[in-house]
Design a protein around this motif. Structure first.
Motif, PDB file in Angstrom:
ATOM      1  N   GLY A 200       5.410   9.890  56.507  1.00 47.93           N
ATOM      2  CA  GLY A 200       5.554   9.663  55.069  1.00 47.93           C
ATOM      3  C   GLY A 200       5.263  10.905  54.260  1.00 47.93           C
ATOM      4  O   GLY A 200       6.004  11.256  53.330  1.00 47.93           O
ATOM      5  N   GLY A 201       4.170  11.608  54.603  1.00 46.58           N
ATOM      6  CA  GLY A 201       3.818  12.824  53.877  1.00 46.58           C
ATOM      7  C   GLY A 201       4.848  13.918  54.068  1.00 46.58           C
ATOM      8  O   GLY A 201       5.237  14.599  53.108  1.00 46.58           O
ATOM      9  N   ILE A 202       5.316  14.090  55.301  1.00 43.14           N
ATOM     10  CA  ILE A 202       6.333  15.108  55.558  1.00 43.14           C
ATOM     11  C   ILE A 202       7.642  14.722  54.870  1.00 43.14           C
ATOM     12  O   ILE A 202       8.342  15.575  54.318  1.00 43.14           O
ATOM     13  N   GLY A 203       7.960  13.417  54.884  1.00 46.43           N
ATOM     14  CA  GLY A 203       9.175  12.965  54.202  1.00 46.43           C
ATOM     15  C   GLY A 203       9.133  13.260  52.719  1.00 46.43           C
ATOM     16  O   GLY A 203      10.141  13.660  52.125  1.00 46.43           O
ATOM     17  N   LYS A 204       7.967  13.102  52.111  1.00 50.26           N
ATOM     18  CA  LYS A 204       7.840  13.395  50.683  1.00 50.26           C
ATOM     19  C   LYS A 204       8.058  14.889  50.423  1.00 50.26           C
ATOM     20  O   LYS A 204       8.731  15.271  49.461  1.00 50.26           O
ATOM     21  N   LEU A 205       7.483  15.733  51.280  1.00 50.33           N
ATOM     22  CA  LEU A 205       7.684  17.167  51.106  1.00 50.33           C
ATOM     23  C   LEU A 205       9.163  17.532  51.225  1.00 50.33           C
ATOM     24  O   LEU A 205       9.696  18.284  50.399  1.00 50.33           O
ATOM     25  N   ALA A 206       9.805  17.009  52.263  1.00 45.99           N
ATOM     26  CA  ALA A 206      11.187  17.397  52.543  1.00 45.99           C
ATOM     27  C   ALA A 206      12.182  16.787  51.570  1.00 45.99           C
ATOM     28  O   ALA A 206      13.285  17.327  51.393  1.00 45.99           O
ATOM     29  N   MET A 207      11.826  15.678  50.932  1.00 47.58           N
ATOM     30  CA  MET A 207      12.760  15.018  50.025  1.00 47.58           C
ATOM     31  C   MET A 207      12.341  15.210  48.565  1.00 47.58           C
ATOM     32  O   MET A 207      12.963  15.957  47.828  1.00 47.58           O
ATOM     33  N   GLU A 208      11.270  14.545  48.150  1.00 48.66           N
ATOM     34  CA  GLU A 208      10.877  14.562  46.729  1.00 48.66           C
ATOM     35  C   GLU A 208      10.556  15.963  46.231  1.00 48.66           C
ATOM     36  O   GLU A 208      11.084  16.419  45.209  1.00 48.66           O
ATOM     37  N   ASP A 209       9.665  16.654  46.944  1.00 51.83           N
ATOM     38  CA  ASP A 209       9.203  17.948  46.454  1.00 51.83           C
ATOM     39  C   ASP A 209      10.321  18.989  46.485  1.00 51.83           C
ATOM     40  O   ASP A 209      10.395  19.856  45.605  1.00 51.83           O
ATOM     41  N   VAL A 210      11.178  18.910  47.490  1.00 52.73           N
ATOM     42  CA  VAL A 210      12.312  19.833  47.533  1.00 52.73           C
ATOM     43  C   VAL A 210      13.291  19.523  46.407  1.00 52.73           C
ATOM     44  O   VAL A 210      13.865  20.426  45.792  1.00 52.73           O
ATOM     45  N   GLU A 211      13.492  18.232  46.113  1.00 53.94           N
ATOM     46  CA  GLU A 211      14.381  17.860  45.016  1.00 53.94           C
ATOM     47  C   GLU A 211      13.869  18.391  43.681  1.00 53.94           C
ATOM     48  O   GLU A 211      14.654  18.750  42.803  1.00 53.94           O
ATOM     49  N   ARG A 212      12.560  18.437  43.512  1.00 57.58           N
ATOM     50  CA  ARG A 212      12.012  18.981  42.268  1.00 57.58           C
ATOM     51  C   ARG A 212      12.332  20.468  42.137  1.00 57.58           C
ATOM     52  O   ARG A 212      12.509  20.969  41.022  1.00 57.58           O
ATOM     53  N   ILE A 213      12.394  21.164  43.250  1.00 59.42           N
ATOM     54  CA  ILE A 213      12.786  22.572  43.196  1.00 59.42           C
ATOM     55  C   ILE A 213      14.240  22.683  42.747  1.00 59.42           C
ATOM     56  O   ILE A 213      14.605  23.602  42.005  1.00 59.42           O
ATOM     57  N   GLU A 214      15.068  21.731  43.158  1.00 54.24           N
ATOM     58  CA  GLU A 214      16.468  21.706  42.703  1.00 54.24           C
ATOM     59  C   GLU A 214      16.525  21.566  41.182  1.00 54.24           C
ATOM     60  O   GLU A 214      17.299  22.250  40.506  1.00 54.24           O
ATOM     61  N   VAL A 215      15.698  20.679  40.628  1.00 52.75           N
ATOM     62  CA  VAL A 215      15.658  20.505  39.177  1.00 52.75           C
ATOM     63  C   VAL A 215      15.207  21.805  38.501  1.00 52.75           C
ATOM     64  O   VAL A 215      15.756  22.214  37.474  1.00 52.75           O
ATOM     65  N   PHE A 216      14.216  22.458  39.098  1.00 53.16           N
ATOM     66  CA  PHE A 216      13.711  23.711  38.533  1.00 53.16           C
ATOM     67  C   PHE A 216      14.806  24.776  38.499  1.00 53.16           C
ATOM     68  O   PHE A 216      15.020  25.425  37.472  1.00 53.16           O
ATOM     69  N   VAL A 217      15.507  24.954  39.618  1.00 53.73           N
ATOM     70  CA  VAL A 217      16.511  26.013  39.704  1.00 53.73           C
ATOM     71  C   VAL A 217      17.769  25.651  38.922  1.00 53.73           C
ATOM     72  O   VAL A 217      18.328  26.486  38.200  1.00 53.73           O
TER      73      VAL A 217
ATOM     74  N   PRO B  77      17.589  28.150  33.938  1.00 55.71           N
ATOM     75  CA  PRO B  77      18.530  28.664  32.929  1.00 55.71           C
ATOM     76  C   PRO B  77      18.237  28.133  31.533  1.00 55.71           C
ATOM     77  O   PRO B  77      18.326  28.881  30.547  1.00 55.71           O
ATOM     78  N   ASP B  78      17.871  26.853  31.436  1.00 58.29           N
ATOM     79  CA  ASP B  78      17.578  26.287  30.112  1.00 58.29           C
ATOM     80  C   ASP B  78      16.363  26.951  29.477  1.00 58.29           C
ATOM     81  O   ASP B  78      16.358  27.255  28.275  1.00 58.29           O
ATOM     82  N   ALA B  79      15.325  27.152  30.263  1.00 59.01           N
ATOM     83  CA  ALA B  79      14.092  27.723  29.721  1.00 59.01           C
ATOM     84  C   ALA B  79      14.303  29.151  29.250  1.00 59.01           C
ATOM     85  O   ALA B  79      13.856  29.534  28.155  1.00 59.01           O
TER      86      ALA B  79
END
Length: 598
Positions: free
Chosen positions: A125-142, A147-149
């Motif tokens: 579960g913890g590894i899944g969160k890193l590989a999915m949720e946390d990586v997806e947040r990096i997608e939002v950042f990039v 560019p917006d900021a």
């Protein structure tokens, strides 16, 4: 010390973000420039409105053609800004998706070389969160935030300079609320690091609880424990909600004050502007321009503030990802060593999964090349740990594990994996065809070799009886097959790997008595010409082994052949007596013990 570790982890996360951005800096720079141009285009309608105001106020007969031109320029600017922002987002999304792919690839590569204990400690579960949720947040950042900021900062800076050039007094009125708003936001975000940590930890615990519930759903239903297990999963979700709620509640007073003050700049510009206009210090077009700009001046700043909150979440996630990527891999010497005969030897091995708890204590075992060596003992005696050390899922605390006469730490991991095949107690089958699962180690094998191995493992006939034979998809984790069928497929897979050393970890534990003969025949075929190390639960399956090693409490207490160990009347003899007497038990309707004569 903890503070230093946290700081190091934080630097790791920041450096990871920087490296990701640097790897795509050309594309991202293009996206940022397009975004800046797009936001600049958004200012053009304000300028055109100012021109229109000047035309209407200063001219007795306004120039209609000029008004039309201003309107057309505004429309073109709006269309151009939309197109430029679309291009910026398209480029930033391409960069983001490439980074997601690369980052998840790096996580998978790191997991593949980490010690099994580290992977187990983190949990799926913890590894899944890193590989999915946390990586997806990096997608939002990039893709969005970066560019917006940058565009918002650029436009705010340019607009501020423009306002001061036009009229410094009205410009001061327009920006006067910003310092007060920043003070409110500082109050709102005080202690946010701790809130983000609690929220992130609760999220990982929730993922782990839900994943565990899904993996154990069969046991939950069989033992009718839906209420308890659902309650545990629900409790984890509730803790996550509580953490998020507490964070939001702590942010609310200062945050509400921030957004209120940021929206109040018009309340400052209007009276100051009317006072200056009354005194003749500014003209009407200038006053109208400031009123228009004041309405939108703080919007980019508000957007930046929202991004700063998201950035904290991104940084915390990248800290965790960086910590995983920085976790030391299982040491790999990276070169192949010349091996002797395919023997397996543990020499005075001590090992514990936790520093203060030994599982093996001074264990010495030798499995001669080409022979069958069985390791037996009660539950918790350390049998499976021996199998894991031979496969180098962990490294020993002290002592040495040798394969082919070479310390497993002195050969490359690839060479060890080529030399040792493992048949696990609970074999894992992928959601794929029978053929794909059989040829996992050697996907280039032809049908004849696959069928030959399947016959040797006594699984060819039941595979042909499946709906599509070898092309039948076995379901997630092989759910459409029985435990014995999965086990025999895993034995066939080991045969096809053709490794000189085979470790069977409780390979017969999940088979029924009717299939035991088939399993024994499959094991016998697997043993032909190979060194076989069998971790045994059923003693009847290893009575003909060349050597039987008996373990209790992490130590070797006996070794020898079956008949010799029975005559010694030690631990093995007691285990054998228990096994043979339990085989004569039967359960009547009342659940009482009855002898074979009944």
């Amino acid at each position: 010390m903890a503070a230093e570790t946290d700081s190091d982890a934080g630097r790791g996360g920041r450096e990871l973000l920087r490296s990701l951005v640097r790897s795509q800096r050309r594309r991202l720079s293009t996206a940022v420039l397009l975004a800046v141009a797009a936001v600049a285009c958004q200012l053009v309608p304000y300028l055109m409105a100012y021109r229109v105001a000047v035309e209407l106020v200063t001219e007795v007969t306004p120039d209609g053609n000029a008004l039309v031109r201003y309107a057309l320029v505004a429309l073109v600017a709006i269309a151009g800004g939309t197109a430029l922002m679309g291009g910026a987002l398209a480029i930033s999304h391409v960069c983001a998706y490439w980074l997601l792919y690369r980052l998840r690839q790096r996580i998978a590569e790191r997991l593949a070389v980490l010690p099994l204990g580290e992977v187990t400690r983190r949990g799926s579960g913890g590894i899944g969160k890193l590989a999915m949720e946390d990586v997806e947040r990096i997608e939002v950042f990039v893709a969005h935030m970066l560019p917006d900021a940058v565009a918002a900062l650029t436009v705010v800076a340019a607009t501020t300079v423009w306002l001061f050039v036009i009229d410094w007094r009205l410009a001061l009125a327009a920006v006067a609320v910003v310092p007060l708003a920043m003070l409110a936001m500082r109050h709102a975000t005080r202690g946010s690091g701790a809130w983000v940590a609690q929220w992130h930890g609760a999220g990982m615990a929730m993922n782990q609880a839900v994943t565990e519930f899904l993996h154990g759903i069969k046991a939950v239903k069989v033992f009718n424990r839906q209420t308890d297990t659902v309650a545990r999963a629900t409790d984890a979700v509730r803790r996550y909600v509580d953490a998020e709620t507490r964070w939001g509640t702590a942010f609310l007073p200062g945050g509400a004050a921030y957004f209120t003050v940021m929206a109040a700049n018009v309340a400052v510009v209007v009276p100051v502007g009317l006072w200056l206009y009354r005194d003749g210090a500014v003209d009407l077009p200038t006053l109208l321009l400031f009123l228009l700009l004041a309405l939108g001046y703080t919007a980019p700043l508000t957007k930046l503030t929202g991004y700063s909150s998201q950035l904290r979440q991104v940084r915390f996630g990248t800290d965790e990802i960086a910590a995983l990527l920085d976790t030391p891999a299982l040491p790999d010497i990276g070169r192949r060593a010349p091996l002797g005969p395919a023997s397996v030897e543990l020499d005075d091995v001590t090992f514990g999964y936790q520093p203060d708890r030994r599982v093996l204590d001074g264990v010495s075992i030798r499995a001669d090349a080409g022979r069958v060596t069985a390791i037996v003992g009660p539950s918790g005696s350390g049998k499976t740990t021996v199998a894991r050390l031979v496969s180098r899922f962990f490294d020993v605390s002290t002592g040495t594990v040798r394969v082919g006469g070479v310390d497993v730490r002195e050969m490359s991991v690839d060479q060890l994996m080529d030399t040792v095949a493992v048949v696990f107690q609970d074999p894992f089958l992928f959601h794929d065809t029978v053929r794909a699962n059989l040829t996992l180690g050697r996907p280039d094998l032809d049908d004849e070799a696959v069928h030959r191995a399947a016959r040797a493992a006594r699984c060819h006939d039941f595979i042909l009886a499946l709906p599509q034979g070898y092309d039948t998809v076995v379901g997630e984790r092989g759910a459409t097959l029985s435990g014995g069928e999965r086990q025999r497929i895993s034995i066939a897979r080991a045969l096809l790997k053709d490794a000189p050393v085979v470790v069977l970890d409780e390979a017969t534990a999940s088979t029924d008595p009717e299939n035991e003969v088939s399993i024994q025949q499959a094991v016998a075929n697997l043993a032909a010409g190979r060194t076989l190390l069998v971790i045994a639960h059923r003693l009847t399956t290893v009575r003909d082994a060349d050597r039987i090693v008996v373990m209790t409490d992490g130590r070797v207490v006996e070794s020898g052949r079956h008949d010799d160990l029975l005559r010694a009347d030690g631990t093995y003899a007691r285990l054998w007596a228990d096994a043979t007497s339990s085989a004569q038990w039967s359960l009547g309707a009342t659940g009482e013990r009855s002898g074979a004569s009944r």
